[in-house]
Structure formats: structure tokens, C-alpha cells
Design a protein around this motif. Structure first.
Motif, PDB file in Angstrom:
ATOM      1  N   ASP A  61     -18.781  12.433  18.242  1.00  0.00           N
ATOM      2  CA  ASP A  61     -17.025  12.895  18.755  1.00  0.00           C
ATOM      3  C   ASP A  61     -16.864  11.902  19.752  1.00  0.00           C
ATOM      4  O   ASP A  61     -15.605  11.779  19.893  1.00  0.00           O
ATOM      5  CB  ASP A  61     -16.977  14.042  18.991  1.00  0.00           C
ATOM      6  CG  ASP A  61     -17.399  15.259  17.635  1.00  0.00           C
ATOM      7  OD1 ASP A  61     -17.545  13.989  16.763  1.00  0.00           O
ATOM      8  OD2 ASP A  61     -17.912  16.537  18.015  1.00  0.00           O
ATOM      9  N   PHE A  62     -17.306  11.522  20.532  1.00  0.00           N
ATOM     10  CA  PHE A  62     -16.682  10.205  22.080  1.00  0.00           C
ATOM     11  C   PHE A  62     -16.929   9.542  21.588  1.00  0.00           C
ATOM     12  O   PHE A  62     -15.511   9.298  21.653  1.00  0.00           O
ATOM     13  CB  PHE A  62     -17.868  10.484  22.476  1.00  0.00           C
ATOM     14  CG  PHE A  62     -18.003   9.353  24.216  1.00  0.00           C
ATOM     15  CD1 PHE A  62     -17.131  10.272  24.979  1.00  0.00           C
ATOM     16  CD2 PHE A  62     -18.451   8.680  24.026  1.00  0.00           C
ATOM     17  CE1 PHE A  62     -16.144   8.634  26.099  1.00  0.00           C
ATOM     18  CE2 PHE A  62     -18.636   7.449  25.217  1.00  0.00           C
ATOM     19  CZ  PHE A  62     -17.196   7.580  25.946  1.00  0.00           C
ATOM     20  N   VAL A  63     -16.906   8.860  20.479  1.00  0.00           N
ATOM     21  CA  VAL A  63     -17.012   7.071  20.224  1.00  0.00           C
ATOM     22  C   VAL A  63     -15.430   7.604  19.977  1.00  0.00           C
ATOM     23  O   VAL A  63     -14.458   6.232  19.508  1.00  0.00           O
ATOM     24  CB  VAL A  63     -18.212   6.889  19.344  1.00  0.00           C
ATOM     25  CG1 VAL A  63     -17.254   5.485  18.673  1.00  0.00           C
ATOM     26  CG2 VAL A  63     -19.470   6.690  20.470  1.00  0.00           C
ATOM     27  N   ALA A  64     -14.946   8.263  18.555  1.00  0.00           N
ATOM     28  CA  ALA A  64     -13.882   8.495  17.858  1.00  0.00           C
ATOM     29  C   ALA A  64     -12.740   8.740  18.745  1.00  0.00           C
ATOM     30  O   ALA A  64     -11.729   8.246  18.981  1.00  0.00           O
ATOM     31  CB  ALA A  64     -14.116   9.694  16.959  1.00  0.00           C
ATOM     32  N   GLU A  65     -12.844   9.344  19.865  1.00  0.00           N
ATOM     33  CA  GLU A  65     -11.548   9.475  20.708  1.00  0.00           C
ATOM     34  C   GLU A  65     -11.894   8.515  21.866  1.00  0.00           C
ATOM     35  O   GLU A  65     -10.744   8.135  21.942  1.00  0.00           O
ATOM     36  CB  GLU A  65     -12.489  10.607  21.775  1.00  0.00           C
ATOM     37  CG  GLU A  65     -10.976  10.722  22.106  1.00  0.00           C
ATOM     38  CD  GLU A  65     -11.730  12.353  23.568  1.00  0.00           C
ATOM     39  OE1 GLU A  65     -10.311  12.787  24.426  1.00  0.00           O
ATOM     40  OE2 GLU A  65     -12.893  12.774  23.903  1.00  0.00           O
ATOM     41  N   ALA A  66     -12.452   7.445  21.616  1.00  0.00           N
ATOM     42  CA  ALA A  66     -12.293   5.996  22.904  1.00  0.00           C
ATOM     43  C   ALA A  66     -11.737   5.488  21.651  1.00  0.00           C
ATOM     44  O   ALA A  66     -10.982   4.702  22.280  1.00  0.00           O
ATOM     45  CB  ALA A  66     -13.627   6.012  23.471  1.00  0.00           C
ATOM     46  N   THR A  67     -12.230   5.415  21.103  1.00  0.00           N
ATOM     47  CA  THR A  67     -11.463   4.564  19.496  1.00  0.00           C
ATOM     48  C   THR A  67      -9.909   4.547  19.247  1.00  0.00           C
ATOM     49  O   THR A  67      -9.179   3.798  19.505  1.00  0.00           O
ATOM     50  CB  THR A  67     -12.342   4.549  17.929  1.00  0.00           C
ATOM     51  OG1 THR A  67     -13.629   4.498  18.658  1.00  0.00           O
ATOM     52  CG2 THR A  67     -11.553   3.598  17.312  1.00  0.00           C
ATOM     53  N   LYS A  68      -9.446   6.226  19.920  1.00  0.00           N
ATOM     54  CA  LYS A  68      -8.299   6.162  19.296  1.00  0.00           C
ATOM     55  C   LYS A  68      -7.373   6.484  20.179  1.00  0.00           C
ATOM     56  O   LYS A  68      -6.235   5.501  20.341  1.00  0.00           O
ATOM     57  CB  LYS A  68      -8.119   7.870  19.341  1.00  0.00           C
ATOM     58  CG  LYS A  68      -6.912   8.693  18.913  1.00  0.00           C
ATOM     59  CD  LYS A  68      -6.562   9.732  18.713  1.00  0.00           C
ATOM     60  CE  LYS A  68      -7.579  10.874  19.653  1.00  0.00           C
ATOM     61  NZ  LYS A  68      -7.401  12.171  19.434  1.00  0.00           N
ATOM     62  N   LEU A  70      -6.678   4.120  31.922  1.00  0.00           N
ATOM     63  CA  LEU A  70      -8.182   4.405  31.458  1.00  0.00           C
ATOM     64  C   LEU A  70      -9.370   5.073  31.980  1.00  0.00           C
ATOM     65  O   LEU A  70     -10.115   3.564  32.354  1.00  0.00           O
ATOM     66  CB  LEU A  70      -7.980   4.777  30.198  1.00  0.00           C
ATOM     67  CG  LEU A  70      -8.907   5.263  29.120  1.00  0.00           C
ATOM     68  CD1 LEU A  70      -8.803   5.130  27.766  1.00  0.00           C
ATOM     69  CD2 LEU A  70     -10.555   5.335  28.595  1.00  0.00           C
ATOM     70  N   LEU A  71      -9.972   5.825  32.202  1.00  0.00           N
ATOM     71  CA  LEU A  71     -10.815   6.041  33.046  1.00  0.00           C
ATOM     72  C   LEU A  71     -12.290   6.666  32.542  1.00  0.00           C
ATOM     73  O   LEU A  71     -12.194   7.354  31.851  1.00  0.00           O
ATOM     74  CB  LEU A  71     -11.174   6.758  34.527  1.00  0.00           C
ATOM     75  CG  LEU A  71     -12.398   6.414  35.293  1.00  0.00           C
ATOM     76  CD1 LEU A  71     -12.969   5.218  35.750  1.00  0.00           C
ATOM     77  CD2 LEU A  71     -11.828   7.040  36.537  1.00  0.00           C
ATOM     78  N   VAL A  72     -13.523   5.559  32.297  1.00  0.00           N
ATOM     79  CA  VAL A  72     -15.055   6.531  31.254  1.00  0.00           C
ATOM     80  C   VAL A  72     -15.625   6.596  32.758  1.00  0.00           C
ATOM     81  O   VAL A  72     -16.161   5.852  32.976  1.00  0.00           O
ATOM     82  CB  VAL A  72     -15.272   5.915  30.855  1.00  0.00           C
ATOM     83  CG1 VAL A  72     -16.382   5.642  29.760  1.00  0.00           C
ATOM     84  CG2 VAL A  72     -14.098   4.952  29.502  1.00  0.00           C
ATOM     85  N   VAL A  73     -16.447   8.241  32.446  1.00  0.00           N
ATOM     86  CA  VAL A  73     -17.278   8.242  33.432  1.00  0.00           C
ATOM     87  C   VAL A  73     -18.187   9.197  32.824  1.00  0.00           C
ATOM     88  O   VAL A  73     -18.080   9.506  31.952  1.00  0.00           O
ATOM     89  CB  VAL A  73     -16.648   9.401  34.876  1.00  0.00           C
ATOM     90  CG1 VAL A  73     -15.778   8.047  35.412  1.00  0.00           C
ATOM     91  CG2 VAL A  73     -15.601  10.336  34.468  1.00  0.00           C
ATOM     92  N   LEU A 102     -11.515  10.260  29.755  1.00  0.00           N
ATOM     93  CA  LEU A 102     -13.021  10.159  29.222  1.00  0.00           C
ATOM     94  C   LEU A 102     -13.999  10.221  30.026  1.00  0.00           C
ATOM     95  O   LEU A 102     -14.805   9.538  30.646  1.00  0.00           O
ATOM     96  CB  LEU A 102     -12.919   8.549  28.104  1.00  0.00           C
ATOM     97  CG  LEU A 102     -11.865   8.548  27.277  1.00  0.00           C
ATOM     98  CD1 LEU A 102     -12.093   7.645  26.224  1.00  0.00           C
ATOM     99  CD2 LEU A 102     -11.607   9.789  26.309  1.00  0.00           C
ATOM    100  N   VAL A 103     -14.777  11.668  29.947  1.00  0.00           N
ATOM    101  CA  VAL A 103     -15.932  11.686  29.672  1.00  0.00           C
ATOM    102  C   VAL A 103     -17.321  11.569  29.140  1.00  0.00           C
ATOM    103  O   VAL A 103     -17.757  12.027  27.909  1.00  0.00           O
ATOM    104  CB  VAL A 103     -16.208  13.153  30.492  1.00  0.00           C
ATOM    105  CG1 VAL A 103     -18.087  13.507  30.743  1.00  0.00           C
ATOM    106  CG2 VAL A 103     -15.593  13.381  31.239  1.00  0.00           C
ATOM    107  N   ILE A 104     -18.243  11.177  29.142  1.00  0.00           N
ATOM    108  CA  ILE A 104     -19.399  10.423  28.433  1.00  0.00           C
ATOM    109  C   ILE A 104     -20.642  11.938  28.295  1.00  0.00           C
ATOM    110  O   ILE A 104     -21.241  12.097  29.173  1.00  0.00           O
ATOM    111  CB  ILE A 104     -20.189   9.154  28.613  1.00  0.00           C
ATOM    112  CG1 ILE A 104     -18.936   7.716  28.525  1.00  0.00           C
ATOM    113  CG2 ILE A 104     -21.512   8.508  27.910  1.00  0.00           C
ATOM    114  CD1 ILE A 104     -19.891   6.639  29.594  1.00  0.00           C
TER     115      ILE A 104
END
Length: 344
Positions: free
Chosen positions: A131-138, A259-262, A287-289
Motif C-alpha cells: 500500500d505504501f509503494v502504491a501511494e508513493a508511486t502515485k 514530499l518528505l519520506v520518513v 509519506l510514512v514508511i
């Protein structure tokens, strides 16, 4: 064998059986086949079933990260051999050795302990990661790569010692000299920010360990334009330091929407912390891993900090081996070492 017995029913001539099954060459074979079928197979077939049973149990245990030893394999084999009515099967050391060779099994050192909950939740973890990968890809295509960022805390020991070394074969103990046993168990934190464009953003935040959470007034702290230095009693970030990092580091490297990934550390996974401390009206998409996924899904982990630590360890090793007059545990040496990595 079962097919031969089923075919050779009463009234069917032996020549007819031979015509259908070319390997049946003598009527005595039919007699033996009927005995084997009545006994649920011959000895070789029963031993194969024992091996398949043991291998299935082994795979199930290891898939759940459970420990398996030689005695367990023998116990499983003996229990299945009893079910198969193999009375003279002993699960000897020789059988065990061949079983492990046939199936590529050997004794291995345990390299990591994981909780039972982590094992049970594998499917749930996989779903949250997907789900996270799908959201990040979007979301990632909506931003310039220069403003797709990943920040992560990485801990460095004050002294890094090798856990392996060449020594004489047969020695029961291998010793390694360190300057301070205390230093190898205490650490400081470096928090880099990298972008999807492949850049390390400057400045980099360093949190050192100080007993009073303050730098000693009598000692000047080495400073440079590409680092921001602070301290805490643990050498790790707390709420006030997380806010300080946003104001003094993140706020300086972003000027618009980003966009910040943490990871899931609560203080950096709360969007309100960024909204309250960014001073230029920047728009932050967070985006929270998911938990248990940072080792593969957080760019800083596999692609940056890991290599950073390997290089740092190499420098500590060289200084120790060549007995150089450099104290890498000192505050200034640590800061200068990290600056060297930043500019290189």
C-alpha cells in the motif's frame, strides 16, 4: 506399481500384463507388487515418504524462523517411520548426514533475532508495504525530484571496533584492543537528507552525546557551513531537537512544496510538527514508511547510510592498526570526519 496391480486383476493373462507394462518380466514380480501395495509401498518408497515428511516439517519451522537441530530431524524421522511400519529404521547419524546433504541443509549461526509478532504479521506487513509503494508511486510524479526527500537518523558509535579479524588458526580466544570500552557502547546521531535527484542536501544535522545536554562552555565547538550541531544526554533526537532540525536544516533546504519520506518515529511522522516549525509557508506532503519496511523501502538505509557506516568503520580500523595519533572519539574529530564524508 499400483497401476500394475490394478491392471493385473483376476482373469487377465500375464502376457497381456507384459504387453501393457514392458518392465514386468516375470509372474513373481506381480506377487511382490501386490505385497508392496498391501503394505503401502516398498521400503524405498516408505523412506522417500519419511524424507518428504521431515523436509516439510523443516521448511515449515524455518519459514516461521523457529530453531531446528539434529535431534529434531531424527525425532521427526522416527515418528514417521513408525507410521510407515519401517521397524528397523534408526535415523542414524549417517542417514542424517545424507539427508542434510541431499537437501542443502547445514548448521548456521543465528545472525538476527526477530519477535514472534513480526513472524506472525508477515502477510499484514507485506500488505502495508504494498500500500505504501502504491501511494508513493502515485504522489512522487507530482514533484520535482529535487523536492522528493528522505530523512533518516543514523547512529554511529564513538569508537567502532571490528567484529572479525585475521588471527592464528586454532586459537580459542581472539582479542581486540580498543581505546575505550565505554566509547564502543555510546553513540551520536547523524541525520542526512537525500533527494530523489541523487543529492545529499546541506547542511547535515549531527546530535552528539553530552551528559548535561549542553556543550561545555570552556570548549569551542568546531563548526562549518554544511553542518548543524546539537547534543542530548543520549546522543539521540528528542522532541525539541526534532523541532530544531526542522527549523535549522529542513527549513533551509526547501522553499516551496516538497514530499518528505520518513519512518514511523512519532516525532517526525506528525505533519503538525512540520506545519508549526516551517517558516516560509512551505507545503509538506508526508509519506510514512510502514514498520519493518525501512531496511528495504527507506532510501537512506540501503543506499546511503549503510555505505557511510562502512567507510567510517574503515577509517577507524586504519587509525587503530597504524597506531595514528588521532583521537576519533573527540567532538571535533567526529564533526570533521562527518564533514569529510559530506564534501566527498
Amino acid at each position: 506399481m499400483q497401476r500394475v496391480v490394478d491392471f493385473a486383476r483376476p482373469g487377465v493373462a500375464f502376457t497381456t500384463v507384459q504387453h501393457a507394462f514392458r518392465r514386468v518380466t516375470h509372474p513373481m514380480q506381480l506377487k511382490r507388487f501386490r505385497e508392496y501395495v498391501a503394505n503401502n509401498g516398498n521400503r524405498r518408497q516408505k523412506l522417500e515418504r519419511v524424507e518428504h515428511f521431515v523436509l516439510d516439517r523443516f521448511r515449515s519451522a524455518r519459514n516461521n524462523n523457529l530453531p531446528v537441530h539434529d535431534l529434531d530431524v531424527k525425532r521427526w524421522a522416527l515418528s514417521q517411520a513408525k507410521i510407515e511400519n519401517i521397524d528397523d529404521f534408526k535415523a542414524s547419524d549417517y542417514w542424517l548426514l545424507n539427508f542434510k546433504k541431499r537437501n542443502g541443509i547445514s548448521s548456521r549461526k543465528v545472525t538476527k533475532l526477530v519477535s514472534h509478532l513480526e513472524v506472525v504479521d508477515k502477510s499484514i506487513i507485506k500488505q502495508t508495504v504494498d500500500d505504501f509503494v502504491a501511494e508513493a508511486t502515485k504522489h512522487i510524479p507530482k514533484y520535482k525530484f529535487d523536492f522528493v526527500l528522505n530523512a533518516d537518523q543514523s547512529s554511529f558509535n564513538y569508537e567502532i571496533a571490528s567484529n572479525r579479524a585475521l588471527s592464528y588458526a586454532g586459537k580459542k580466544a581472539t582479542y581486540l584492543s580498543v581505546k575505550s570500552l565505554n566509547a564502543i557502547s555510546h553513540s551520536y546521531t547523524v541525520m542526512p537528507i537525500i533527494s530523489a535527484a541523487g543529492q545529499l542536501l546541506s547542511p547535515v544535522f549531527i546530535c552528539l552525546q553530552e551528559p548535561t545536554s549542553r556543550f561545555q562552555i570552556t570548549r569551542a565547538v568546531f563548526s562549518a557551513s554544511n553542518i548543524v550541531t546539537s547534543c542530548s544526554t543520549s546522543g539521540k533526537l528528542n522532541k525539541s531537537l526534532a523541532e530544531y532540525w526542522i527549523k535549522e536544516v529542513l527549513d533551509k533546504v526547501v522553499s516551496n512544496r516538497f514530499l518528505l519520506v520518513v519512518d514511523q518515529w512519532s516525532l517526525q511522522a506528525d505533519i503538525t510538527v512540520y506545519e508549526n516549525n516551517l517558516t516560509k509557508g512551505q507545503s509538506c506532503k508526508l509519506l510514512v514508511i510502514p514498520r519493518r519496511a525501512t531496511s528495504t523501502k527507506q532510501p537512506c538505509d540501503p543506499y546511503f547510510c549503510r555505505q557511510w557506516k562502512v567507510l567510517t568503520k574503515g577509517i577507524y580500523h586504519r587509525v587503530s592498526l597504524d597506531e595514528l595519533d588521532v583521537d576519533l572519539r573527540s567532538r571535533d574529530a567526529i564533526i570533521k570526519l562527518q564533514i569529510w564524508f559530506i564534501i566527498n
